[in-house]
Design a protein around this motif. Structure first.
Motif, PDB file in Angstrom:
ATOM      1  N   ARG A 106      24.980  -0.149  13.176  1.00  0.00           N
ATOM      2  CA  ARG A 106      24.827   1.358  13.392  1.00  0.00           C
ATOM      3  C   ARG A 106      25.367   1.361  14.803  1.00  0.00           C
ATOM      4  NH1 ARG A 106      18.851   2.839  10.829  1.00  0.00           N
ATOM      5  NH2 ARG A 106      19.184   1.708   9.079  1.00  0.00           N
TER       6      ARG A 106
ATOM      7  N   GLU B 245      25.224   3.014  17.372  1.00  0.00           N
ATOM      8  CA  GLU B 245      23.972   3.885  18.092  1.00  0.00           C
ATOM      9  C   GLU B 245      24.865   4.665  19.309  1.00  0.00           C
ATOM     10  OE1 GLU B 245      20.518   4.315  17.386  1.00  0.00           O
ATOM     11  OE2 GLU B 245      20.408   2.759  15.837  1.00  0.00           O
TER      12      GLU B 245
ATOM     13  N   MET C 269      15.926  -4.177  20.652  1.00  0.00           N
ATOM     14  CA  MET C 269      15.136  -2.827  20.247  1.00  0.00           C
ATOM     15  C   MET C 269      16.250  -1.925  19.615  1.00  0.00           C
ATOM     16  SD  MET C 269      11.999  -2.775  20.588  1.00  0.00           S
ATOM     17  CE  MET C 269      10.935  -3.572  21.648  1.00  0.00           C
ATOM     18  N   ARG C 270      17.145  -1.841  20.214  1.00  0.00           N
ATOM     19  CA  ARG C 270      18.123  -0.807  19.526  1.00  0.00           C
ATOM     20  C   ARG C 270      19.456  -1.182  19.906  1.00  0.00           C
ATOM     21  NH1 ARG C 270      17.594   3.843  17.576  1.00  0.00           N
ATOM     22  NH2 ARG C 270      15.489   4.135  18.418  1.00  0.00           N
ATOM     23  N   GLY C 271      20.041  -2.163  18.852  1.00  0.00           N
ATOM     24  CA  GLY C 271      21.116  -2.776  18.979  1.00  0.00           C
ATOM     25  C   GLY C 271      22.257  -1.990  17.882  1.00  0.00           C
TER      26      GLY C 271
ATOM     27  N   PHE D 282      22.234  -5.473  14.077  1.00  0.00           N
ATOM     28  CA  PHE D 282      20.697  -5.945  14.198  1.00  0.00           C
ATOM     29  C   PHE D 282      20.411  -6.634  12.763  1.00  0.00           C
ATOM     30  CE2 PHE D 282      18.746  -2.347  11.864  1.00  0.00           C
ATOM     31  CZ  PHE D 282      19.730  -1.569  12.096  1.00  0.00           C
TER      32      PHE D 282
ATOM     33  N   ALA E  55       8.521  -0.769  13.857  1.00  0.00           N
ATOM     34  CA  ALA E  55       9.117  -2.180  13.518  1.00  0.00           C
ATOM     35  C   ALA E  55       9.482  -2.032  12.194  1.00  0.00           C
ATOM     36  CB  ALA E  55       8.290  -3.301  13.815  1.00  0.00           C
ATOM     37  N   GLY E  56       8.922  -1.223  11.371  1.00  0.00           N
ATOM     38  CA  GLY E  56       9.244  -1.090   9.830  1.00  0.00           C
ATOM     39  C   GLY E  56       8.959   0.273   9.288  1.00  0.00           C
ATOM     40  N   GLN E  57       9.547   0.513   8.229  1.00  0.00           N
ATOM     41  CA  GLN E  57       9.421   1.928   7.609  1.00  0.00           C
ATOM     42  C   GLN E  57       9.489   1.788   6.352  1.00  0.00           C
ATOM     43  OE1 GLN E  57      11.519   5.273   9.163  1.00  0.00           O
ATOM     44  NE2 GLN E  57      10.413   6.577   8.229  1.00  0.00           N
TER      45      GLN E  57
ATOM     46  N   PHE F 251       9.747   3.919   2.630  1.00  0.00           N
ATOM     47  CA  PHE F 251      10.079   5.433   2.027  1.00  0.00           C
ATOM     48  C   PHE F 251      10.127   5.470   0.374  1.00  0.00           C
ATOM     49  CE2 PHE F 251      12.991   5.062   5.589  1.00  0.00           C
ATOM     50  CZ  PHE F 251      13.175   6.386   6.145  1.00  0.00           C
TER      51      PHE F 251
ATOM     52  N   GLY G 184      12.356  -0.858   5.184  1.00  0.00           N
ATOM     53  CA  GLY G 184      12.899  -1.970   6.022  1.00  0.00           C
ATOM     54  C   GLY G 184      12.070  -2.378   7.073  1.00  0.00           C
ATOM     55  N   ILE G 185      12.496  -3.707   7.521  1.00  0.00           N
ATOM     56  CA  ILE G 185      11.997  -4.218   8.754  1.00  0.00           C
ATOM     57  C   ILE G 185      12.793  -4.713   9.704  1.00  0.00           C
ATOM     58  CG2 ILE G 185      10.409  -6.142   9.642  1.00  0.00           C
ATOM     59  CD1 ILE G 185       8.661  -5.934   7.465  1.00  0.00           C
ATOM     60  N   GLY G 186      12.995  -4.277  10.736  1.00  0.00           N
ATOM     61  CA  GLY G 186      14.010  -4.920  11.918  1.00  0.00           C
ATOM     62  C   GLY G 186      13.554  -6.339  12.398  1.00  0.00           C
TER      63      GLY G 186
ATOM     64  N   ARG H  18      13.757  -6.542  16.287  1.00  0.00           N
ATOM     65  CA  ARG H  18      13.085  -5.459  16.782  1.00  0.00           C
ATOM     66  C   ARG H  18      11.362  -6.102  16.963  1.00  0.00           C
ATOM     67  NH1 ARG H  18      13.076   0.836  15.637  1.00  0.00           N
ATOM     68  NH2 ARG H  18      15.232   0.755  16.524  1.00  0.00           N
TER      69      ARG H  18
HETATM   70  P1  ATP Z   1      14.903   4.380  14.689  1.00  0.00           P
HETATM   71  O1  ATP Z   1      14.405   5.538  14.324  1.00  0.00           O
HETATM   72  O2  ATP Z   1      14.372   3.518  15.406  1.00  0.00           O
HETATM   73  O3  ATP Z   1      16.369   4.628  15.191  1.00  0.00           O
HETATM   74  P2  ATP Z   1      15.509   4.133  12.041  1.00  0.00           P
HETATM   75  O4  ATP Z   1      14.085   5.034  11.416  1.00  0.00           O
HETATM   76  O5  ATP Z   1      16.907   4.690  11.943  1.00  0.00           O
HETATM   77  O6  ATP Z   1      15.002   3.525  13.376  1.00  0.00           O
HETATM   78  P3  ATP Z   1      15.188   2.529   9.666  1.00  0.00           P
HETATM   79  O7  ATP Z   1      16.475   2.947   8.849  1.00  0.00           O
HETATM   80  O8  ATP Z   1      14.003   3.032   9.065  1.00  0.00           O
HETATM   81  O9  ATP Z   1      15.438   2.714  11.151  1.00  0.00           O
HETATM   82  O10 ATP Z   1      15.246   0.938   9.742  1.00  0.00           O
HETATM   83  C1  ATP Z   1      14.186   0.068   9.533  1.00  0.00           C
HETATM   84  C2  ATP Z   1      14.030  -0.874  10.553  1.00  0.00           C
HETATM   85  O11 ATP Z   1      14.989  -1.326  11.167  1.00  0.00           O
HETATM   86  C3  ATP Z   1      13.460  -0.048  11.323  1.00  0.00           C
HETATM   87  O12 ATP Z   1      12.064   0.120  11.325  1.00  0.00           O
HETATM   88  C4  ATP Z   1      13.619  -0.995  12.932  1.00  0.00           C
HETATM   89  O13 ATP Z   1      12.784  -2.105  12.905  1.00  0.00           O
HETATM   90  C5  ATP Z   1      14.913  -1.467  12.409  1.00  0.00           C
HETATM   91  N1  ATP Z   1      16.150  -0.915  13.057  1.00  0.00           N
HETATM   92  C6  ATP Z   1      16.790   0.210  12.890  1.00  0.00           C
HETATM   93  N2  ATP Z   1      17.595   0.515  13.994  1.00  0.00           N
HETATM   94  C7  ATP Z   1      17.701  -0.418  14.917  1.00  0.00           C
HETATM   95  C8  ATP Z   1      18.353  -0.742  15.750  1.00  0.00           C
HETATM   96  N3  ATP Z   1      19.268   0.026  16.289  1.00  0.00           N
HETATM   97  N4  ATP Z   1      18.390  -1.954  16.254  1.00  0.00           N
HETATM   98  C9  ATP Z   1      17.372  -2.965  16.020  1.00  0.00           C
HETATM   99  N5  ATP Z   1      16.397  -2.490  14.956  1.00  0.00           N
HETATM  100  C10 ATP Z   1      16.634  -1.376  14.164  1.00  0.00           C
END
Ligand code: ATP
Ligand code: MG
Length: 568
Positions: free
Chosen positions: A140, A142, A150-152, A155, A407-409, A411, A441-443, A446
């Motif tokens: 991504r 970003e 944390m925000r790569g 990842f 850390a995870g979401q 849906f 998803g789980i990072g 992260r």
């Molecule tokens: P955020 O809101 O932090 O940008 P997201 O909601 O876009 O994250 P999801 O699409 O839900 O992320 O991705 C599932 C998981 O992947 C997240 O819960 C997180 O642990 C991990 N993740 C998402 N974006 C990143 C990132 N840029 N770097 C590291 N881990 C990430």
């Protein structure tokens, strides 16, 4: 492993760009190195931790019927055009062309790929439910890569996709993943909280984020002091303090309010409380102008607003837009007499009586304005940003605020992707039905970073035992004492024989350096072999997390450490 061979180049200095503890400690302990902005190399220690996290994830996914597979990182644009996301995903989608000029992207997520496969190969209700997952590198681009892992921009994520026959079956898959996630974060030794989350952009019907509680977290959580309500502040609701209004409607009047451009100016000038005012804000939603009404003392939550309008792009309207379409200027806009502009109001607005709002005329406001009588509302929705201290929407208790790392979401997707990608099955009666999907998803990186944010002290990392890179470090204080080196070596070999993950610090370094590195890397147990204790035939076993020290006979040290680890 012998420390002289372990590739864990530690740093004494904190790199300037590392703002949060996990980033600092991972750099200092030689766990990660930056290759480009938001792109990191996982060095051996980090990779050991990540492999442990991935194993925990695998076990829990498999326990809930997940099947692991591996999809490509590179995805053709056609799939994304088909789902409709090629144009809406925005700049985060890392796009590239092949040598023939064809469009591709590096996968940020895999709904398109997996749904296409399932659409092609699954035909019958008998093949459902299907839960497919992978642990894979995601991309991504970003806007602001930061905080190390944390925000790569690159990842590792575990992503599972569930395919079910109907909503009831999806609910089962969702609950299965909710359980699995709860187990995963518990087993990783984390303090976390599942919270209700936004599912707007991805398009679905329910979502939870698993938030690891930490001060450095980018997300705000609102939770109830009394009941189980907990939600991401992005979508949290709160109970209203609005009293049922018995006031009688008075006659509307126009009043001169020079220079009253803000709610505070206005309330001060008219000597009323801001609650009596109706704030009117102009937004541009996918190029359409809308007027949003909310009680003057409230703040609009733009995520809720975007979801309510079901738009892709939402921006504040410019002064020019307002003048052009509404014929009035910012600060004096109001709903009365307004034509041709959609009016969207927060839930509290219809119940207001004798409110104050802009008169659509510079330097004038209207008092004693009453919804329905004086203007009509096209749509009402909860648009209010909930805040700590407000009442819980479920039980009326008090909302408290905490910070968390998502850390995870999980849906519920419904049939958004099965529709666009054509994932259908035949039910028992031979009728074609759309599959109902979920994604989860789980990072991995992260999660590792979050574990550090929760477990550290001034000296370094304090790993939860389940994900510690190694369990024991054996340190001979002086590498010049043959006796110490030999005793250390014998304890080390005994532990290795017992399959205890152990490092022997055989480096030709000063004791201070070895101790500092041991604390920094965070081995849960340190066995120190020094001349003083050795004179009594003993070694020191120190617990990293508590600082507790045990003096143990040389011959019993390995057994003792093995036992102690079981209790950690
Ligand atoms: P955020 O809101 O932090 O940008 P997201 O909601 O876009 O994250 P999801 O699409 O839900 O992320 O991705 C599932 C998981 O992947 C997240 O819960 C997180 O642990 C991990 N993740 C998402 N974006 C990143 C990132 N840029 N770097 C590291 N881990 C990430
Ligand atoms: Mg998320």
């Amino acid at each position: 492993m012998r420390a002289s061979q372990l590739f864990a180049p530690t740093l004494r200095e904190v790199p300037a760009e590392a703002e949060i503890v996990s980033h600092q400690l991972m750099m200092r302990s030689g766990m990660i190195r930056k290759t480009a902005s938001g792109v990191y190399t996982y060095m051996p220690i980090a990779w050991r931790v990540m492999k442990k996290i991935m194993n925990i994830i695998r076990e829990e996914m498999d326990a809930e019927g997940g099947q692991e597979l591996m999809m490509p990182g590179v995805q053709p644009a056609e799939l994304w055009l088909k789902s409709g996301r090629w144009d809406v995903y925005g700049e985060e989608l890392w796009r590239l062309k092949d040598r023939h000029g064809r469009d591709f992207c590096l996968g940020p997520t895999h709904e398109e790929v997996i749904t296409t496969i399932v659409a092609g190969d699954v035909k019958s209700y008998r093949d459902l439910p299907l839960r497919l997952y992978q642990i894979q590198t995601k991309y991504r681009d970003e806007r602001r890569p930061r905080f190390g892992l944390m925000r790569g921009r690159e990842f590792i994520m575990k992503d599972l996709y569930s395919f079910d026959r109907d909503d009831a079956a999806l609910e089962e898959s969702y609950q299965a993943m909710y359980r699995a996630y709860t187990n995963i974060f518990t087993r990783c030794g984390l303090k976390f909280r599942p919270v209700q989350a936004d599912n707007g952009a991805i398009g679905g019907t329910a979502s939870h984020e698993f938030m690891v509680l930490a001060q450095s977290g980018e997300a705000e959580i609102l939770y109830c002091s009394e009941c189980r309500y907990a939600a991401s502040a992005e979508i949290a609701q709160s109970g209203s303090d609005q009293e049922s209004n018995k006031e009688e409607a008075k006659n509307r009047e126009e009043v001169y309010t020079p220079d009253c451009k803000t709610i505070d100016d206005l309330a001060g000038f008219l000597k009323i409380s801001p609650e009596k005012t109706i704030k009117a804000l102009c937004y541009k939603a996918d190029d359409e102008l809308v007027l949003v009404l909310i009680r003057g003392d409230r703040t609009v939550n733009e995520i809720k607003l975007k979801n309510a309008l079901a738009c892709l792009d939402l921006q504040m309207a410019t002064d020019e837009d307002i003048t052009r379409v509404m014929g009035s200027s910012m600060g004096f806009v109001g709903p009365v007499g307004l034509k041709g502009v959609k009016i969207l109001a927060d839930l509290e607005v219809p119940n207001m009586t004798n409110g104050v709002c802009g008169a659509n005329k510079k330097d004038y406001h209207l008092i004693n304005v009453n919804p329905d009588r004086d203007f009509s509302i096209d749509q009402t929705a909860d648009l209010r940003l909930a805040k700590a201290g407000e009442p819980c929407p479920e039980c009326g208790g008090k909302l408290l605020s905490a910070r968390g790392i998502e850390a995870g979401q999980i849906f519920k997707l419904g049939n958004k992707y099965s529709k666009s990608m054509g994932a259908k099955y035949l039910d028992e009666t031979g009728r074609e039905q759309l599959m109902v999907m979920g994604c989860y998803g789980i990072g991995v990186g992260r999660t590792m970073a979050a574990a550090i944010e929760q477990n550290f002290d001034d000296d370094g990392i304090i790993w939860p035992i389940s994900i510690a890179p190694y369990h024991v470090v054996v340190v001979p204080v002086s590498d010049r004492s043959e006796e110490q080196v030999q005793v250390a070596e014998s304890i080390y070999l005994k532990l290795i024989n017992k399959k205890v993950e152990t490092v022997c610090d055989d480096r030709k370094e000063r004791p201070g350096v070895k101790f500092k590195d041991a604390d920094l890397i965070g081995y849960p147990l340190r066995i120190t072999v020094g001349s003083k204790t050795l004179a009594e035939g003993k070694v020191e076993v120190k617990v990293r997390s508590t600082g507790e020290v045990h003096l143990v006979e040389v011959g019993k040290a390995a057994d003792f450490a093995e036992q102690l680890l079981k209790e950690l």
